[in-house]
Design an enzyme around this catalytic site. Sequence first.
Site, mmCIF file in Angstrom:
data_model
loop_
_atom_site.group_PDB
_atom_site.id
_atom_site.type_symbol
_atom_site.label_atom_id
_atom_site.label_comp_id
_atom_site.label_asym_id
_atom_site.label_seq_id
_atom_site.Cartn_x
_atom_site.Cartn_y
_atom_site.Cartn_z
ATOM 1 C CG HIS A 20 60.106 22.041 -3.318
ATOM 2 N ND1 HIS A 20 58.660 21.956 -3.756
ATOM 3 C CD2 HIS A 20 60.795 21.729 -4.355
ATOM 4 C CE1 HIS A 20 58.531 22.020 -5.145
ATOM 5 N NE2 HIS A 20 60.193 21.768 -5.549
ATOM 6 C CG HIS A 23 57.940 17.851 -4.621
ATOM 7 N ND1 HIS A 23 59.046 18.319 -4.019
ATOM 8 C CD2 HIS A 23 58.230 17.835 -5.882
ATOM 9 C CE1 HIS A 23 60.147 18.702 -4.913
ATOM 10 N NE2 HIS A 23 59.426 18.367 -6.147
ATOM 11 C CB CYS A 128 67.429 18.784 -21.207
ATOM 12 S SG CYS A 128 67.532 19.759 -19.298
ATOM 13 C CB CYS A 131 63.750 18.224 -18.808
ATOM 14 S SG CYS A 131 63.539 20.087 -18.744
ATOM 15 C CB CYS A 145 67.237 23.345 -21.056
ATOM 16 S SG CYS A 145 65.850 22.887 -20.136
ATOM 17 C CG HIS A 148 66.625 22.191 -15.756
ATOM 18 N ND1 HIS A 148 65.682 21.543 -16.680
ATOM 19 C CD2 HIS A 148 66.431 21.882 -14.410
ATOM 20 C CE1 HIS A 148 64.948 20.788 -15.750
ATOM 21 N NE2 HIS A 148 65.301 20.947 -14.554
ATOM 22 C CE LYS A 296 62.169 28.098 -11.882
ATOM 23 N NZ LYS A 296 63.452 27.625 -12.338
ATOM 24 C CE LYS A 299 68.651 21.142 -3.965
ATOM 25 N NZ LYS A 299 69.274 20.428 -4.590
HETATM 26 N N1 MSP Z 1 59.326 11.918 -11.832
HETATM 27 C C1 MSP Z 1 58.721 13.052 -12.784
HETATM 28 C C2 MSP Z 1 57.069 12.403 -12.773
HETATM 29 C C3 MSP Z 1 56.649 11.134 -13.093
HETATM 30 S S1 MSP Z 1 55.049 10.656 -12.941
HETATM 31 C C4 MSP Z 1 55.085 9.282 -13.821
HETATM 32 C C5 MSP Z 1 58.831 14.363 -12.059
HETATM 33 N N2 MSP Z 1 59.013 14.493 -10.888
HETATM 34 S S2 MSP Z 1 59.560 15.850 -10.273
HETATM 35 O O1 MSP Z 1 59.937 15.333 -8.790
HETATM 36 O O2 MSP Z 1 60.396 16.585 -10.891
HETATM 37 O O3 MSP Z 1 58.138 16.571 -10.269
HETATM 38 C C6 MSP Z 1 57.041 16.198 -9.678
HETATM 39 C C7 MSP Z 1 56.027 17.259 -9.447
HETATM 40 O O4 MSP Z 1 56.212 17.954 -8.610
HETATM 41 C C8 MSP Z 1 55.519 17.649 -10.820
HETATM 42 O O5 MSP Z 1 54.094 17.512 -10.902
HETATM 43 C C9 MSP Z 1 55.795 19.123 -10.830
HETATM 44 O O6 MSP Z 1 54.933 19.822 -11.434
HETATM 45 C C10 MSP Z 1 55.502 19.226 -9.262
HETATM 46 N N3 MSP Z 1 56.548 20.585 -8.840
HETATM 47 C C11 MSP Z 1 57.734 20.940 -8.983
HETATM 48 N N4 MSP Z 1 58.058 22.278 -8.423
HETATM 49 C C12 MSP Z 1 56.716 22.661 -8.370
HETATM 50 C C13 MSP Z 1 56.601 24.061 -7.849
HETATM 51 N N5 MSP Z 1 57.416 24.843 -7.709
HETATM 52 N N6 MSP Z 1 55.156 24.293 -7.750
HETATM 53 C C14 MSP Z 1 54.193 23.434 -7.706
HETATM 54 N N7 MSP Z 1 54.676 22.041 -8.497
HETATM 55 C C15 MSP Z 1 55.877 21.845 -8.559
HETATM 56 O O7 MSP Z 1 58.450 15.394 -12.697
#
Ligand code: MSP
Length: 506
Positions: A20, A23, A128, A131, A145, A148, A296, A299
């Site tokens: 999304h 990311h 969790c 997380c 949590c 979540h 926020k 989904k």
């Molecule tokens: N797999 C772990 C990271 C391992 S690194 C060795 C992870 N993955 S994640 O897919 O859940 O999240 C990856 C990144 O996306 C995190 O840095 C997280 O902060 C970012 N984001 C997820 N949702 C977000 C928002 N709503 N806004 C900004 N960034 C967000 O954590």
Amino acid sequence: MSRDTFYVTTPIYYVNARPHIGHAYTNIVADALARRARLLGKDTIFLTGTDENAQKNVEAAEKAGKPVQAYVDEMSAIWRQTFDSLGFTHTDFIRTTEPRHIAGVNTFVKAVWDKGDIYKGSYTGLYCVGCEQFYKEADLINGVCPVHKTAPNQITEENYFFKLSAYREKLLTYICEHPDFIQPTARRTEVVSYIEKFMEDVSITRQSMQWGIPLPQDPTQAIYVWFDALVNYLTGVGYGTDEAQFQKYWPAQLHLVGKDIIKFHCALWPAMLMSAGLPLPERVFAHGYFTVDGEKMSKSLGNVVDPVAIAEKYGMDALRYYLLREIPFGEDGDFSEVRLRERFAGELANGVGNLTARVLGMAEKYCDAKVPASDAVLPAVQAAVEKAWKESDAAWDTLALHHALGSAWELIAVLDKTVNDEAPWKLEKENPARIPEVLYSLLEGVRHVAWLVWPVIPTAAEGMLERLGELDRARNMGMQEARAWGTLPAGQTIRKGEPLFPRLEE
Ligand code: MSP
């Protein structure tokens, strides 16, 4: 950036869902930094990828009714395609199920094991899956949590532990002696307080897990997903498989992460590296979290923003520009399509797009579609160019990306004002001898704008350089050379061309 290599990473992403906008944001920042480093002539590695050995991926596969391996293969391919379609220039995409990663993790665990930092113990904790971490009773809010809002599972297991607490003093000293290691400052404070008050040894294996990298010293246990995932930053540059590559690029200049995963990156990861006898990354920068129209993103609310859909509608440059300009890097921000449209109209179409069209249109008309030769230039334009470079450099160095863009747009404002004040359409009648000086300065100003914005809006910048007849020359020129005033060759053919940012439909 003092060395001639530049290595930047993003987190690797869980494959239990699709990418999304949150990311894509991290990768947009990494991509802009990587592009700028390349323009500066750095040998650049930009690593991204997928985190596949997680329990949550197993649960997602079960839900989808697919074997785990088939599921992670399929989802990882979706992430890769998405990042390719968004035009990111990552140099590698690592998957934690790849042999090169597993080999490197084994080497890494052996180093920590040999150091005597891994011991066996029994553990009871509240896990969790969302997380992928254990919580304490006190961390929960009404028994669930905090992230979540689900009840964690109570788990009692025989596990292997990493002596994280043995690194408390060393970590605190390191952070104190390297004030730029954790940024922004507020995050450093948060990490220091965590290390001082809460950091304990951490369980780094899970018992009887069907999925994950087996612990070489006791293959009945699988390595805890974070202990394996963090090592991607090493295995992505050859650790355990290509020593020469590893020596060349490690340590990384920058890990970009979201604020939610700062403890893993600023406490656990540096301690792991210290234990394995490896240098620490130069900087970890945590960005904030996004909401969508003030809510926020989730989904269940149905407001998850798909970056591909936005890029198709407005172009990738517009999305990149909007995100980097709107949200001061490091702070929380809000994604709003209305704001994106406003910035598109005001700053892209009417800003850089309109300036380029006006200046090149006048050069077509009054200079026979050529860069005019002129000994004199407008000192105010030259001074504005020099100021923009100075401010932009300082902003990029501190990752104040919104300021970096701000300085380019200040230059655009000066150029717009120059067009209005000098009014070449009047000069043509009243003082045509002055036209070469004015238009040379404006064309040269537009060239500098293109270079300043190139890392962030690459398609538009290349469009500007192409219209100036400069693109081939620019591709063979470094940023250091390009920033000098007055390199636009007189006599070069230019063209106004189509608008860079066609106006949006209502
Ligand atoms: N797999 C772990 C990271 C391992 S690194 C060795 C992870 N993955 S994640 O897919 O859940 O999240 C990856 C990144 O996306 C995190 O840095 C997280 O902060 C970012 N984001 C997820 N949702 C977000 C928002 N709503 N806004 C900004 N960034 C967000 O954590």
